[in-house]
Write a protein that holds these residues in place. Structure first.
Motif, PDB file in Angstrom:
ATOM      1  N   HIS A 170      -3.881  -6.357  -9.166  1.00 18.54           N
ATOM      2  CA  HIS A 170      -5.220  -7.010  -9.697  1.00 18.54           C
ATOM      3  C   HIS A 170      -5.034  -8.563  -9.711  1.00 18.54           C
ATOM      4  CE1 HIS A 170      -9.216  -7.558 -11.654  1.00 18.54           C
ATOM      5  NE2 HIS A 170      -8.546  -8.576 -12.634  1.00 18.54           N
ATOM      6  N   PHE A 171      -4.044  -9.302 -10.058  1.00 13.99           N
ATOM      7  CA  PHE A 171      -3.793 -10.374 -10.242  1.00 13.99           C
ATOM      8  C   PHE A 171      -3.212 -11.256  -8.979  1.00 13.99           C
ATOM      9  CE2 PHE A 171      -4.390  -9.782 -14.854  1.00 13.99           C
ATOM     10  CZ  PHE A 171      -5.412 -10.422 -15.099  1.00 13.99           C
ATOM     11  N   GLU A 172      -2.110 -10.413  -8.252  1.00 10.25           N
ATOM     12  CA  GLU A 172      -1.255 -10.911  -7.311  1.00 10.25           C
ATOM     13  C   GLU A 172      -1.664 -10.337  -5.809  1.00 10.25           C
ATOM     14  OE1 GLU A 172       0.810 -13.783  -7.742  1.00 10.25           O
ATOM     15  OE2 GLU A 172      -0.076 -13.811  -9.863  1.00 10.25           O
ATOM     16  N   GLY A 173      -2.441  -9.255  -5.816  1.00 11.31           N
ATOM     17  CA  GLY A 173      -2.665  -8.666  -4.590  1.00 11.31           C
ATOM     18  C   GLY A 173      -1.354  -7.788  -4.062  1.00 11.31           C
ATOM     19  N   GLU A 174      -1.715  -7.128  -2.995  1.00 11.41           N
ATOM     20  CA  GLU A 174      -0.539  -6.143  -2.387  1.00 11.41           C
ATOM     21  C   GLU A 174       0.639  -6.628  -2.159  1.00 11.41           C
ATOM     22  OE1 GLU A 174      -2.878  -4.287   0.810  1.00 11.41           O
ATOM     23  OE2 GLU A 174      -3.958  -2.976  -0.718  1.00 11.41           O
ATOM     24  N   GLU A 175       0.764  -8.038  -1.663  1.00  7.34           N
ATOM     25  CA  GLU A 175       1.948  -8.758  -1.553  1.00  7.34           C
ATOM     26  C   GLU A 175       2.855  -8.980  -3.050  1.00  7.34           C
ATOM     27  OE1 GLU A 175       1.491 -12.296   0.738  1.00  7.34           O
ATOM     28  OE2 GLU A 175       0.779 -11.277   2.508  1.00  7.34           O
ATOM     29  N   GLY A 176       2.028  -9.186  -3.961  1.00  2.00           N
ATOM     30  CA  GLY A 176       2.707  -9.440  -5.289  1.00  2.00           C
ATOM     31  C   GLY A 176       3.247  -8.014  -5.737  1.00  2.00           C
TER      32      GLY A 176
ATOM     33  N   ARG B 123       1.002  -1.196   0.091  1.00  2.00           N
ATOM     34  CA  ARG B 123      -0.181  -0.093  -0.046  1.00  2.00           C
ATOM     35  C   ARG B 123       0.761   1.175   0.078  1.00  2.00           C
ATOM     36  NH1 ARG B 123      -3.989  -0.603   5.012  1.00  2.00           N
ATOM     37  NH2 ARG B 123      -4.445   1.509   4.239  1.00  2.00           N
ATOM     38  N   PHE B 124       1.936   1.327   0.779  1.00  2.00           N
ATOM     39  CA  PHE B 124       3.045   2.381   0.754  1.00  2.00           C
ATOM     40  C   PHE B 124       3.523   2.572  -0.673  1.00  2.00           C
ATOM     41  CE2 PHE B 124       7.206   3.772   1.488  1.00  2.00           C
ATOM     42  CZ  PHE B 124       6.914   5.129   2.091  1.00  2.00           C
ATOM     43  N   VAL B 125       3.695   1.542  -1.385  1.00  2.00           N
ATOM     44  CA  VAL B 125       4.267   1.790  -2.623  1.00  2.00           C
ATOM     45  C   VAL B 125       3.546   2.283  -3.826  1.00  2.00           C
ATOM     46  CG1 VAL B 125       4.991   0.233  -4.530  1.00  2.00           C
ATOM     47  CG2 VAL B 125       6.240  -0.136  -2.161  1.00  2.00           C
ATOM     48  N   LEU B 126       2.158   1.680  -3.589  1.00  2.00           N
ATOM     49  CA  LEU B 126       0.980   2.356  -4.542  1.00  2.00           C
ATOM     50  C   LEU B 126       0.764   3.813  -4.129  1.00  2.00           C
ATOM     51  CD1 LEU B 126      -1.426  -0.597  -4.108  1.00  2.00           C
ATOM     52  CD2 LEU B 126      -0.011  -0.051  -6.289  1.00  2.00           C
ATOM     53  N   GLY B 127       0.803   4.252  -2.812  1.00  2.00           N
ATOM     54  CA  GLY B 127       0.693   5.847  -2.501  1.00  2.00           C
ATOM     55  C   GLY B 127       1.885   6.376  -3.274  1.00  2.00           C
ATOM     56  N   LEU B 128       3.330   6.124  -3.099  1.00  4.91           N
ATOM     57  CA  LEU B 128       4.259   6.696  -3.680  1.00  4.91           C
ATOM     58  C   LEU B 128       4.369   6.542  -5.359  1.00  4.91           C
ATOM     59  CD1 LEU B 128       7.536   5.852  -1.538  1.00  4.91           C
ATOM     60  CD2 LEU B 128       5.940   7.594  -1.459  1.00  4.91           C
ATOM     61  N   THR B 129       3.722   5.574  -5.813  1.00  2.94           N
ATOM     62  CA  THR B 129       3.316   5.644  -7.123  1.00  2.94           C
ATOM     63  C   THR B 129       2.898   6.681  -7.841  1.00  2.94           C
ATOM     64  OG1 THR B 129       3.580   3.185  -7.232  1.00  2.94           O
ATOM     65  CG2 THR B 129       2.485   4.184  -9.228  1.00  2.94           C
ATOM     66  N   PHE B 130       1.711   7.163  -7.028  1.00  2.00           N
ATOM     67  CA  PHE B 130       0.951   8.514  -7.337  1.00  2.00           C
ATOM     68  C   PHE B 130       1.868   9.620  -7.456  1.00  2.00           C
ATOM     69  CE2 PHE B 130      -2.645   5.527  -6.605  1.00  2.00           C
ATOM     70  CZ  PHE B 130      -3.630   5.562  -7.714  1.00  2.00           C
ATOM     71  N   VAL B 131       2.665   9.519  -6.170  1.00  4.31           N
ATOM     72  CA  VAL B 131       3.477  10.675  -6.239  1.00  4.31           C
ATOM     73  C   VAL B 131       4.706  10.950  -7.247  1.00  4.31           C
ATOM     74  CG1 VAL B 131       5.319  11.886  -4.599  1.00  4.31           C
ATOM     75  CG2 VAL B 131       3.252  10.778  -3.642  1.00  4.31           C
TER      76      VAL B 131
END
Length: 433
Positions: free
Chosen positions: A232-238, A39-47
């Motif tokens: 979508h396919f592997e979840g947040e751990e992926g 989740r942290f990585v996804l947030g930084l992706t928007f930044v």
């Protein structure tokens, strides 16, 4: 300044930035749970998307100073007006997203908006430094914000004892704002005495920023959009596993970026044939240096996973899949610099990045369901390779440069390193004397 020496200067700061980035990855991947790190990585992706897009504002400001010979103060003032508006829009976007979401997601959205605003403001100051060839200050504008963000996250984890994605993102935003404030106070407004608004210049920066920003934003999506396919396919751990492989692989672009950065202002001021020859020369350096580094990472990938990231199974395999494409796409930075700073055509790199993005998505939706995280890495490698080879074909045809002009390391490159050794030796002699 030789390419080798300029590259070494830029690489020093890029190296610092890389150490900070890897420190951030290491700290957060260890201290956060695997899913929380995703989740942290996804947030930084928007930044990161905003950071890439506002690279257009940096390029536009630098272009006015280096290529159009406009006073730095004017570029700062006119770029600052646009930057301030975009920063306010980023904060408003965070507030809107925060209103839409609930719980921790609301806090994460607000923190992402605050971080994006700081990124926009910093981009204008960095552009003035780059256009003036003030490489030390420019590189400080790149290094200080993530360094302060890392310090803020470390304090949040170990002093405040908060180990959640939203706490880490708020600390990240606070670190960026602290660094931007320091840069502004310590010299970011150095050219302000010549500052004045000019409609034509404001429009020119706006148009250039839009085109370059779209190009940079598409480029970043080309690097990161497949994270959402993995989720979508592997979840947040992926996402957590794949992001580590991507960060490690793409860290080699600090080298190619350093070589390209050292010549941006020169590429903008030279004649077109001279700039094309210089760009090809940078590409030859890039092929050799990145080839050596990528081979080393490939060989060490098993040990990196086992020793450094033992809880992220599959990271080493994904790293091996993506490295060949990363090697070839390392040429995109000098390619982009030529069309942005010499030709004033930032949309060219957007076309290349857009082609890579389309290919990446097509490959990812095909390969990720079959191969998991490895499929995302393979999709990226194929997309990177095909996109940049297409762009290089156009560049070589337009500038009348053969494949050997890009891929064959020769006497001119050896001269660069001889000049570097001589300059370093002279510096040591002066220091001893």
């Amino acid at each position: 300044m030789s390419i080798a020496f300029g590259g070494i200067v830029a690489l020093f700061f890029r190296g610092l930035n890389l150490v900070v980035a890897l420190g951030l990855v290491g700290l957060c991947s260890y201290e956060l749970e695997k899913g929380d790190y995703g989740r942290f990585v996804l947030g930084l992706t928007f930044v990161g998307i905003v950071n890439a897009a506002t690279g257009g504002l940096t390029a536009a400001t630098a272009y006015q100073v280096a290529n159009q010979r406009r006073p730095p103060g004017m570029a700062l003032a006119n770029g600052g007006v646009l930057g301030g508006g975009l920063g306010a829009a980023a904060v408003a976007g965070g507030l809107l997203a925060g209103w839409w979401f609930a719980g921790e997601a609301r806090q994460e959205a607000l923190a992402v908006g605050a971080a994006c605003a700081a990124v926009v403001v910093n981009s204008v100051v960095a552009g003035v430094f780059l256009g003036r060839e003030a490489f030390i200050r420019y590189n400080l504008a790149l290094v200080c914000p993530p360094l302060f963000a890392l310090a803020g996250i470390a304090a949040t984890f170990f002093v405040l004892g908060q180990r959640t994605p939203d706490a880490a993102l708020w600390a990240y935003a606070a670190g960026w704002w602290a660094a931007v404030a320091l840069l502004l106070v310590s010299g970011g407004g150095a050219g302000a005495r010549n500052a004045r608004l000019e409609g034509a210049m404001l429009a020119a920066i706006g148009r250039f920023s839009l085109l370059a920003g779209i190009a940079s934003g598409i480029s970043y999506l080309n690097y990161r959009a497949d994270l959402f396919v993995v989720r979508h396919f592997e979840g947040e751990e992926g996402v957590a596993v794949y992001s580590l492989a991507v960060y490690l692989a793409e860290s080699v672009w600090q080298v190619s970026g350093s070589l390209a950065l050292a010549t941006y202002a020169r590429v903008g001021s030279l004649s077109r044939p001279e700039a094309a020859a210089l760009t090809a020369r940078v590409m030859r350096h890039t092929v050799v240096l990145l080839g050596v580094i990528c081979a080393g990472l490939f060989a060490a990938s098993w040990a990196i996973e086992a020793v450094v990231f033992p809880k992220y199974d599959g990271m080493g395999s994904a790293l091996r899949f993506i490295l060949p494409g990363v090697l070839l796409y390392g040429l995109a930075q000098s390619f982009s610099g030529f069309y942005t700073y010499q030709r004033g055509m930032p949309w060219v790199s957007a076309v290349v990045a857009g082609a890579g993005l389309v290919l990446d998505m097509a490959f990812a939706f095909t390969l990720v369901p079959r191969m998991g995280v490895d499929g995302a890495a393979l999709a990226s490698a194929l997309a990177y390779s095909l996109a940049i080879l297409g762009g290089l074909t156009v560049f070589m045809r337009q500038e009348r440069i053969g494949p050997a002009g890009i891929f064959r390391f020769g006497r001119a490159e050896l001269e660069d390193y001889r000049a570097l050794v001589s300059r370093l030796r002279a510096g040591l002699v002066r220091a001893q004397g």
